[in-house]
Design a protein around this motif. Sequence first.
Motif, PDB file in Angstrom:
ATOM      1  N   ILE A 248     -29.968  11.183 -11.442  1.00 57.06           N
ATOM      2  CA  ILE A 248     -29.866  12.651 -11.374  1.00 57.06           C
ATOM      3  C   ILE A 248     -30.918  13.291 -12.280  1.00 57.06           C
ATOM      4  N   LYS A 249     -31.206  12.654 -13.394  1.00 53.73           N
ATOM      5  CA  LYS A 249     -32.221  13.173 -14.315  1.00 53.73           C
ATOM      6  C   LYS A 249     -33.638  13.030 -13.745  1.00 53.73           C
ATOM      7  N   GLN A 250     -33.894  11.891 -13.114  1.00 53.81           N
ATOM      8  CA  GLN A 250     -35.292  11.593 -12.750  1.00 53.81           C
ATOM      9  C   GLN A 250     -35.727  12.106 -11.373  1.00 53.81           C
ATOM     10  N   TRP A 251     -34.803  12.408 -10.492  1.00 51.45           N
ATOM     11  CA  TRP A 251     -35.206  12.791  -9.133  1.00 51.45           C
ATOM     12  C   TRP A 251     -36.083  14.042  -9.191  1.00 51.45           C
ATOM     13  N   PRO A 252     -37.323  13.964  -8.675  1.00 46.38           N
ATOM     14  CA  PRO A 252     -38.252  15.082  -8.838  1.00 46.38           C
ATOM     15  C   PRO A 252     -38.207  16.123  -7.720  1.00 46.38           C
ATOM     16  N   GLY A 253     -37.396  15.893  -6.654  1.00 45.81           N
ATOM     17  CA  GLY A 253     -37.424  16.816  -5.515  1.00 45.81           C
ATOM     18  C   GLY A 253     -38.712  16.620  -4.726  1.00 45.81           C
ATOM     19  N   PRO A 254     -39.140  17.574  -3.850  1.00 45.15           N
ATOM     20  CA  PRO A 254     -38.531  18.888  -3.664  1.00 45.15           C
ATOM     21  C   PRO A 254     -37.177  18.884  -2.947  1.00 45.15           C
ATOM     22  N   GLY A 255     -36.832  17.814  -2.210  1.00 48.99           N
ATOM     23  CA  GLY A 255     -35.521  17.780  -1.550  1.00 48.99           C
ATOM     24  C   GLY A 255     -34.417  17.620  -2.593  1.00 48.99           C
ATOM     25  N   PRO A 256     -33.179  17.926  -2.224  1.00 51.77           N
ATOM     26  CA  PRO A 256     -32.075  17.823  -3.182  1.00 51.77           C
ATOM     27  C   PRO A 256     -31.504  16.411  -3.265  1.00 51.77           C
ATOM     28  N   ILE A 257     -30.624  16.216  -4.233  1.00 54.52           N
ATOM     29  CA  ILE A 257     -29.767  15.021  -4.241  1.00 54.52           C
ATOM     30  C   ILE A 257     -28.530  15.368  -3.420  1.00 54.52           C
ATOM     31  N   VAL A 258     -28.128  14.447  -2.541  1.00 53.22           N
ATOM     32  CA  VAL A 258     -26.886  14.613  -1.778  1.00 53.22           C
ATOM     33  C   VAL A 258     -25.927  13.528  -2.257  1.00 53.22           C
TER      34      VAL A 258
END
Length: 358
Positions: A121-131
């Motif tokens: 959750i900390k590292q995900w850079p996007g641009p899409g969201p976390i689902v």
Amino acid sequence: MTIVRFPAPIDPHVHLREPGYPHKEDIASGTAAALAGGFIVVLDMPNTRPPTDTPERLQDKIDRARRSAHCDIGFFLGATNDRRPETVVIAAKQAIGLKIYVNDTFGSLRIDNLELLNEYIKQWPGPGPIVTHAEGLMLAAVLALSHYHRQPVHIAHVSRGAEIKLIRKAKESGTPVTCEVTPHHLFLTQNDLTTLGQRGEVRPRLATPEDQTTLWEHMAWIDSFASDHAPHTIAEKDSNNPPPGFPGLETTLPLLLTAVQEKRLTIEQLIARIHTNPRHIFHLPEITDSYTEVELGGEWRLGEEPFFTRAGWSPFSGFLVRGRVRRTVIRGKVAFADKTIKVPPGFGEVLFPQSNSC
Ligand code: DOR
Ligand code: ZN
């Protein structure tokens, strides 16, 4: 008879099973089912065999879709216990988002320790969201991490009253959270298990009538609808070990249109939840001259026409509905009409999240 035109309907949660389970579905059959169900864009989940948990596996799905998709499609990466987030997030721009399973479901993907969940959750850079597939107590954990890291998280298939109430509280406290609800949680409850039997196995499980009422009462906090199209064959559903999930691509719009006819939902609320909101949440590009025409005013029985999904069945067979899909048009070309797919495999485009959309 009334004809209504919907801007490019988006189903942000489908399982097309390619690679790995071609007897259940593949990209060609699943995107044909999408068109017949009125969807112009589908977003495919990573719990395939192998799972979509490396940049190479994601690229393989993209290559397959360019050969076989009938409608537009985007792909999720999946978080896994077996890899460090660093090795997955490098492909973020090619993925429509990152799917994190923190509860048990079909397939092997699952994060079961807090340190790793926090890192993803900390590292995900996007641009899409976390689902996330996060039910019950796990929902609170995911909302807390989303709030703490200011990370946009979209909660898949919310099914219980307590969950939608908690999501409402989180939204009101500024957590960057959005959510979706499936037709099966809006139109079926655990009371339907008497007739469905073990075919009614699904995750999250069918909930109580009170949960269902609370979902409808919280429509203002539901951002999106999603079929969670999860095809399994009837033989598998009737076996000693029935896999969870329902096909849904071809029944979602007719059911929601019935709710419109019954005045439980307005056309504007429906368009927001099948087009405008998912387009923003997943940073999708505009798809010009693309729409679906539906017919309202008649009555039809689901399951009377054969389904395009390879699963070939529906928990809603026999339901009387008051809307149906007439045709879908993509980039000015008729893609589905007269109960027939009109475009070849490969006509659909692979979509990527736009970094500065909307
Ligand atoms: O019932 C379900 N089936 N829930 C999920 O989360 C996954 C899905 C599947 O892939 O079959
Ligand atoms: Zn799913």
